[in-house]
Enzyme design. Structure first.
Site, PDB file in Angstrom:
ATOM      1  N   ALA A  32     -59.869 106.350 -84.586  1.00  0.00           N
ATOM      2  CA  ALA A  32     -58.789 105.441 -84.175  1.00  0.00           C
ATOM      3  C   ALA A  32     -59.144 104.912 -82.783  1.00  0.00           C
ATOM      4  O   ALA A  32     -58.381 105.044 -81.823  1.00  0.00           O
ATOM      5  CB  ALA A  32     -57.428 106.134 -84.201  1.00  0.00           C
ATOM      6  N   LEU A  33     -60.312 104.328 -82.723  1.00  0.00           N
ATOM      7  CA  LEU A  33     -60.918 104.009 -81.420  1.00  0.00           C
ATOM      8  C   LEU A  33     -60.210 102.870 -80.698  1.00  0.00           C
ATOM      9  O   LEU A  33     -59.658 101.965 -81.316  1.00  0.00           O
ATOM     10  CB  LEU A  33     -62.393 103.648 -81.620  1.00  0.00           C
ATOM     11  CG  LEU A  33     -63.261 104.740 -82.257  1.00  0.00           C
ATOM     12  CD1 LEU A  33     -64.721 104.272 -82.348  1.00  0.00           C
ATOM     13  CD2 LEU A  33     -63.177 106.053 -81.487  1.00  0.00           C
ATOM     14  N   HIS A  37     -62.136 104.880 -75.540  1.00  0.00           N
ATOM     15  CA  HIS A  37     -63.310 105.481 -76.182  1.00  0.00           C
ATOM     16  C   HIS A  37     -64.558 104.631 -75.921  1.00  0.00           C
ATOM     17  O   HIS A  37     -65.639 105.146 -75.663  1.00  0.00           O
ATOM     18  CB  HIS A  37     -63.119 105.552 -77.704  1.00  0.00           C
ATOM     19  CG  HIS A  37     -61.978 106.402 -78.165  1.00  0.00           C
ATOM     20  ND1 HIS A  37     -60.857 105.872 -78.746  1.00  0.00           N
ATOM     21  CD2 HIS A  37     -61.798 107.742 -78.142  1.00  0.00           C
ATOM     22  CE1 HIS A  37     -60.035 106.859 -79.083  1.00  0.00           C
ATOM     23  NE2 HIS A  37     -60.575 108.003 -78.714  1.00  0.00           N
TER      24      HIS A  37
HETATM   25  P1  AMP Z   1     -59.989 111.618 -78.790  1.00  0.00           P
HETATM   26  O1  AMP Z   1     -60.440 110.722 -79.879  1.00  0.00           O
HETATM   27  O2  AMP Z   1     -58.558 111.437 -78.400  1.00  0.00           O
HETATM   28  O3  AMP Z   1     -60.374 113.054 -79.012  1.00  0.00           O
HETATM   29  O4  AMP Z   1     -60.802 111.168 -77.496  1.00  0.00           O
HETATM   30  C1  AMP Z   1     -62.204 111.161 -77.479  1.00  0.00           C
HETATM   31  C2  AMP Z   1     -62.669 111.025 -76.063  1.00  0.00           C
HETATM   32  O5  AMP Z   1     -62.193 109.800 -75.514  1.00  0.00           O
HETATM   33  C3  AMP Z   1     -62.144 112.157 -75.161  1.00  0.00           C
HETATM   34  O6  AMP Z   1     -63.171 112.545 -74.269  1.00  0.00           O
HETATM   35  C4  AMP Z   1     -61.006 111.482 -74.445  1.00  0.00           C
HETATM   36  O7  AMP Z   1     -60.720 112.059 -73.185  1.00  0.00           O
HETATM   37  C5  AMP Z   1     -61.533 110.064 -74.291  1.00  0.00           C
HETATM   38  N1  AMP Z   1     -60.430 109.133 -74.069  1.00  0.00           N
HETATM   39  C6  AMP Z   1     -59.299 109.001 -74.811  1.00  0.00           C
HETATM   40  N2  AMP Z   1     -58.485 108.070 -74.255  1.00  0.00           N
HETATM   41  C7  AMP Z   1     -59.104 107.626 -73.136  1.00  0.00           C
HETATM   42  C8  AMP Z   1     -58.767 106.678 -72.114  1.00  0.00           C
HETATM   43  N3  AMP Z   1     -57.617 106.004 -72.140  1.00  0.00           N
HETATM   44  N4  AMP Z   1     -59.649 106.484 -71.108  1.00  0.00           N
HETATM   45  C9  AMP Z   1     -60.829 107.170 -71.068  1.00  0.00           C
HETATM   46  N5  AMP Z   1     -61.196 108.069 -72.001  1.00  0.00           N
HETATM   47  C10 AMP Z   1     -60.353 108.304 -73.021  1.00  0.00           C
END
Ligand code: AMP
Length: 283
Positions: A32-33, A37
């Site tokens: 759900a990028l 991400h």
């Molecule tokens: P997730 O898919 O939520 O597990 O996130 C995957 C990676 O993306 C993790 O390292 C998160 O901390 C990073 N991430 C999620 N949202 C953000 C954002 N708004 N800014 C920077 N990195 C993010």
């Protein structure tokens, strides 16, 4: 971009393609990028010879079954986004491929598991540490990228998982926000327009905490924040904590704003969101 579902296939391909001198950047995600991400992927592409991203919704890290079942999945949109960002390999395994017959590892998470996300989501960091450990075994990256939006997760990886893999550098990437200030999150997709209108009011409160720090005791700041949140429709506070950026221990006398961060978790219309910022005014 090449898409792999088998852990053996991606391991062999990375080893076959990259000599010892070539670097591999790795960005683990649950899909759900969004642009947050992609910031991680872009940095990985800039800094490495080969970039691998993973999309895997890890059941082990969900302490709430409904949250797991409702986690958004948008693979059809994610793939072209990764291609445009210059990602070389996507690893999109199922549960079997990740965990096979491996035993779960019992990490000693210490204080990191006792506060904030550790306290309110029992077992969450156990699941995170296990999945990242497995991914590090499979991908064997040179650098792995984690968002500071999930700051406590970043510390768990850096302090608890990475020491098992001395060759891997953990890179923390600043939180990407909308113009409103709301931190991008896959969970934002689940907000109704009314709930979204409430969610965008929260970050400014977090930035106000910066101003209040040093002017009143932490307990009064916490009470002020909870009261402000309760006046926002659909919003319900869970916690607001000020803690040391390296250890997550409570602030001590003499700690400077540069050494501290403010963390919050809150619900908007039943959807749980988290955020954190440095207390340093010009960070
Ligand atoms: P997730 O898919 O939520 O597990 O996130 C995957 C990676 O993306 C993790 O390292 C998160 O901390 C990073 N991430 C999620 N949202 C953000 C954002 N708004 N800014 C920077 N990195 C993010």
């Amino acid at each position: 971009m090449k898409i792999f579902t088998s852990s053996d296939d991606i391991s062999l391909s990375i080893k076959g393609l990259c000599s010892d001198k070539q670097s591999v950047g790795f960005v683990p995600t649950m899909g759900a990028l969004h642009a947050g991400h992609l910031r991680l992927v872009q940095q990985a592409v800039e800094e490495n010879d080969l970039t691998t991203c993973s999309i895997f919704v890890n059941p082990l890290q969900f302490n709430n079954k409904e949250d797991f079942l409702k986690y958004p999945s948008t693979l059809d949109k994610d793939v072209p986004m990764l291609e445009r960002a210059g990602c070389d390999f996507l690893f999109n395994p199922d549960y079997e491929q990740v965990y096979k017959n491996k035993e779960e590892i019992r990490f000693n998470l210490g204080q990191l598991d006792e506060v904030m996300e550790g306290k309110f989501r029992p077992g969450h960091f156990h699941g995170v540490a296990n999945v990242v450990y497995r991914f590090f075994e499979i991908v064997q990256p040179t650098r792995a990228y984690f968002g500071l939006k999930d700051y406590q997760q970043y510390l768990v990886i850096k302090n608890i998982v990475a020491p098992y893999f001395p060759g891997i550098r953990i890179v923390g990437v600043e939180t990407v926000r909308e113009e409103s200030g709301l931190a991008l999150s896959s969970r934002n997709m689940r907000l109704s327009p009314e709930a979204y209108a409430s969610a965008i009011k929260v970050p400014s409160l977090l930035f106000e905490v910066r101003e209040l720090w040093g002017q009143m005791p932490v307990t009064e700041i916490q009470a002020w924040f909870a009261d402000q949140l309760r006046h926002i429709p659909y919003a319900e506070p869970e916690y607001l904590e000020i803690a040391h950026a390296d250890t997550l221990m409570p602030p001590g006398p003499g700690d400077t704003a540069e050494e501290l961060r403010v963390f919050t978790a809150f619900y908007i219309d039943g959807i749980r969101l988290i955020d954190n910022i440095s207390l340093a005014k010009y960070s």
